[in-house]
Design a protein around this motif. Structure first.
Motif, PDB file in Angstrom:
ATOM      1  N   THR A 100       0.839  -1.197   0.000  1.00  0.00           N
ATOM      2  CA  THR A 100       0.000   0.000   0.000  1.00  0.00           C
ATOM      3  C   THR A 100       0.875   1.249   0.000  1.00  0.00           C
ATOM      4  O   THR A 100       0.601   2.213  -0.718  1.00  0.00           O
ATOM      5  CB  THR A 100      -0.939   0.011   1.221  1.00  0.00           C
ATOM      6  N   LEU A 101       1.947   1.229   0.779  1.00  0.00           N
ATOM      7  CA  LEU A 101       2.866   2.367   0.798  1.00  0.00           C
ATOM      8  C   LEU A 101       3.574   2.526  -0.539  1.00  0.00           C
ATOM      9  O   LEU A 101       3.757   3.648  -1.020  1.00  0.00           O
ATOM     10  CB  LEU A 101       3.884   2.224   1.931  1.00  0.00           C
ATOM     11  N   ALA A 107       1.962   6.844  -6.678  1.00  0.00           N
ATOM     12  CA  ALA A 107       0.922   7.793  -7.085  1.00  0.00           C
ATOM     13  C   ALA A 107       1.378   9.229  -6.839  1.00  0.00           C
ATOM     14  O   ALA A 107       1.280  10.087  -7.723  1.00  0.00           O
ATOM     15  CB  ALA A 107      -0.380   7.495  -6.342  1.00  0.00           C
ATOM     16  N   CYS A 108       1.875   9.500  -5.655  1.00  0.00           N
ATOM     17  CA  CYS A 108       2.341  10.852  -5.360  1.00  0.00           C
ATOM     18  C   CYS A 108       3.542  11.199  -6.230  1.00  0.00           C
ATOM     19  O   CYS A 108       3.648  12.329  -6.725  1.00  0.00           O
ATOM     20  CB  CYS A 108       2.691  10.994  -3.883  1.00  0.00           C
ATOM     21  N   ILE A 123       1.827  16.337  -1.211  1.00  0.00           N
ATOM     22  CA  ILE A 123       2.252  15.741   0.060  1.00  0.00           C
ATOM     23  C   ILE A 123       1.084  15.698   1.036  1.00  0.00           C
ATOM     24  O   ILE A 123       0.794  14.653   1.636  1.00  0.00           O
ATOM     25  CB  ILE A 123       3.447  16.516   0.656  1.00  0.00           C
ATOM     26  N   SER A 124       0.383  16.798   1.183  1.00  0.00           N
ATOM     27  CA  SER A 124      -0.751  16.860   2.108  1.00  0.00           C
ATOM     28  C   SER A 124      -1.834  15.830   1.757  1.00  0.00           C
ATOM     29  O   SER A 124      -2.346  15.131   2.626  1.00  0.00           O
ATOM     30  CB  SER A 124      -1.337  18.274   2.088  1.00  0.00           C
ATOM     31  N   GLU A 125      -2.143  15.753   0.488  1.00  0.00           N
ATOM     32  CA  GLU A 125      -3.188  14.811   0.041  1.00  0.00           C
ATOM     33  C   GLU A 125      -2.797  13.358   0.320  1.00  0.00           C
ATOM     34  O   GLU A 125      -3.600  12.574   0.814  1.00  0.00           O
ATOM     35  CB  GLU A 125      -3.452  14.995  -1.455  1.00  0.00           C
ATOM     36  N   TYR A 126      -1.566  13.002   0.019  1.00  0.00           N
ATOM     37  CA  TYR A 126      -1.157  11.614   0.192  1.00  0.00           C
ATOM     38  C   TYR A 126      -0.884  11.255   1.649  1.00  0.00           C
ATOM     39  O   TYR A 126      -1.041  10.095   2.037  1.00  0.00           O
ATOM     40  CB  TYR A 126       0.004  11.260  -0.745  1.00  0.00           C
ATOM     41  N   VAL A 127      -0.533  12.220   2.471  1.00  0.00           N
ATOM     42  CA  VAL A 127      -0.425  11.960   3.913  1.00  0.00           C
ATOM     43  C   VAL A 127      -1.818  11.645   4.453  1.00  0.00           C
ATOM     44  O   VAL A 127      -1.977  10.734   5.277  1.00  0.00           O
ATOM     45  CB  VAL A 127       0.235  13.146   4.649  1.00  0.00           C
ATOM     46  N   GLU A 128      -2.832  12.351   3.982  1.00  0.00           N
ATOM     47  CA  GLU A 128      -4.208  12.050   4.410  1.00  0.00           C
ATOM     48  C   GLU A 128      -4.625  10.653   3.965  1.00  0.00           C
ATOM     49  O   GLU A 128      -5.315   9.935   4.699  1.00  0.00           O
ATOM     50  CB  GLU A 128      -5.184  13.100   3.879  1.00  0.00           C
ATOM     51  N   ILE A 129      -4.234  10.255   2.785  1.00  0.00           N
ATOM     52  CA  ILE A 129      -4.540   8.899   2.316  1.00  0.00           C
ATOM     53  C   ILE A 129      -3.828   7.883   3.198  1.00  0.00           C
ATOM     54  O   ILE A 129      -4.413   6.857   3.568  1.00  0.00           O
ATOM     55  CB  ILE A 129      -4.168   8.738   0.825  1.00  0.00           C
ATOM     56  N   ALA A 130      -2.589   8.159   3.580  1.00  0.00           N
ATOM     57  CA  ALA A 130      -1.865   7.255   4.484  1.00  0.00           C
ATOM     58  C   ALA A 130      -2.624   7.116   5.798  1.00  0.00           C
ATOM     59  O   ALA A 130      -2.743   6.008   6.340  1.00  0.00           O
ATOM     60  CB  ALA A 130      -0.446   7.769   4.736  1.00  0.00           C
ATOM     61  N   ARG A 131      -3.164   8.220   6.315  1.00  0.00           N
ATOM     62  CA  ARG A 131      -3.946   8.165   7.559  1.00  0.00           C
ATOM     63  C   ARG A 131      -5.190   7.302   7.392  1.00  0.00           C
ATOM     64  O   ARG A 131      -5.611   6.628   8.327  1.00  0.00           O
ATOM     65  CB  ARG A 131      -4.340   9.569   8.008  1.00  0.00           C
ATOM     66  N   ARG A 138       2.167   4.929  12.780  1.00  0.00           N
ATOM     67  CA  ARG A 138       3.032   6.090  12.581  1.00  0.00           C
ATOM     68  C   ARG A 138       3.309   6.334  11.100  1.00  0.00           C
ATOM     69  O   ARG A 138       4.165   7.146  10.765  1.00  0.00           O
ATOM     70  CB  ARG A 138       4.352   5.868  13.311  1.00  0.00           C
ATOM     71  N   GLU A 139       2.611   5.634  10.260  1.00  0.00           N
ATOM     72  CA  GLU A 139       2.906   5.707   8.837  1.00  0.00           C
ATOM     73  C   GLU A 139       2.741   7.105   8.250  1.00  0.00           C
ATOM     74  O   GLU A 139       3.472   7.492   7.340  1.00  0.00           O
ATOM     75  CB  GLU A 139       2.048   4.710   8.046  1.00  0.00           C
ATOM     76  N   ALA A 140       1.778   7.889   8.765  1.00  0.00           N
ATOM     77  CA  ALA A 140       1.554   9.224   8.196  1.00  0.00           C
ATOM     78  C   ALA A 140       2.812  10.090   8.326  1.00  0.00           C
ATOM     79  O   ALA A 140       3.183  10.796   7.379  1.00  0.00           O
ATOM     80  CB  ALA A 140       0.353   9.898   8.849  1.00  0.00           C
ATOM     81  N   GLY A 141       3.482  10.045   9.467  1.00  0.00           N
ATOM     82  CA  GLY A 141       4.718  10.805   9.642  1.00  0.00           C
ATOM     83  C   GLY A 141       5.822  10.298   8.741  1.00  0.00           C
ATOM     84  O   GLY A 141       6.583  11.087   8.157  1.00  0.00           O
ATOM     85  N   PHE A 142       5.901   8.984   8.612  1.00  0.00           N
ATOM     86  CA  PHE A 142       6.880   8.359   7.726  1.00  0.00           C
ATOM     87  C   PHE A 142       6.614   8.788   6.283  1.00  0.00           C
ATOM     88  O   PHE A 142       7.529   9.201   5.558  1.00  0.00           O
ATOM     89  CB  PHE A 142       6.798   6.836   7.885  1.00  0.00           C
ATOM     90  N   VAL A 143       5.348   8.717   5.866  1.00  0.00           N
ATOM     91  CA  VAL A 143       4.967   9.102   4.505  1.00  0.00           C
ATOM     92  C   VAL A 143       5.309  10.567   4.265  1.00  0.00           C
ATOM     93  O   VAL A 143       5.855  10.925   3.219  1.00  0.00           O
ATOM     94  CB  VAL A 143       3.464   8.817   4.256  1.00  0.00           C
TER      95      VAL A 143
END
Length: 159
Positions: A100-101, A107-108, A123-131, A138-143
Motif C-alpha cells: 500500500t505504501l 501515485a504521489c 504531500i498533504s493529500e497523500y499523507v491524508e490517504i496514508a492516515r 506512525r505511517e503518516a509521519g513516515f509518509v
C-alpha cells in the motif's frame, strides 16, 4: 487493503482527492494481480466511481485525474522508485515496504514528476490517504518525511 468507501465528494477538490485514493488502490491492485494499466483503469471507472455496494456508496472521483495519476505512475515508475529508495534508509528499500505504501509513493511520485500538482498539495493529500489506510500507526509521519524528500528531489525549485 481497506478504505474502500469514502463519502461522496461535492467539490472539484474533493473529486481529485477521491481520484487520488482510487489511484493508490488501483496501483496496489495492479501489483497484487499483475493487471494491466488500461484494465484496472476501466474497472475502477466502471465499477468503483460512484458505485453502491451493500448500501455503501463509493465516492465520485475526477476520472481524468485518476487516469493521469495511474498512467504516469506506471510511465515513471523506475524514476519514482529510485527517488523513493533514496528517501528511505539503506536497509529498507522500496521492495521491503508494505505494498500500500509503495502504491502511495508511486501515485504521489507521478504527481511530483509528471503532473503540475504543487508539491505541498501532493504531500498533504497523500499523507491524508496514508492516515486513511493506517489510522493507528506512525505511517503518516513516515509518509510525510519520504514524500518531502521526494518532492525536494523532483521539484527543488518549489522549495
Amino acid at each position: 487493503m481497506t478504505s474502500d468507501t469514502v463519502p461522496r465528494p461535492r467539490t472539484a477538490r474533493q473529486m481529485k482527492s477521491a481520484a487520488r485514493l482510487y489511484a493508490v488502490q488501483a496501483l496496489f491492485q495492479m501489483e497484487a494481480s499483475d493487471q494491466g494499466t488500461e484494465g484496472v483503469i476501466r474497472e475502477f471507472l466502471d465499477h468503483r466511481f460512484g458505485a453502491s455496494y451493500d448500501g455503501d456508496e463509493m465516492a465520485e472521483g475526477d476520472p481524468d485525474h485518476f487516469r493521469e495519476v495511474v498512467e504516469q505512475a506506471v510511465n515513471w515508475q523506475a524514476r519514482i522508485d529510485q527517488m523513493t529508495d533514496r528517501a528511505l534508509v539503506a536497509k529498507w528499500p522500496i521492495a521491503r515496504l508494505d505494498p500500500t505504501l509503495r502504491a502511495l509513493f508511486r501515485a504521489c511520485g507521478a504527481e511530483l514528476v509528471a503532473l503540475d500538482t504543487p508539491p505541498r498539495v501532493a504531500i498533504s493529500e497523500y499523507v491524508e490517504i496514508a492516515r486513511a489506510f493506517f489510522p493507528e500507526g506512525r505511517e503518516a509521519g513516515f509518509v510525510n518525511a519520504v514524500l518531502d524528500h521526494m518532492a525536494r528531489e523532483a521539484r527543488p525549485e518549489a522549495f
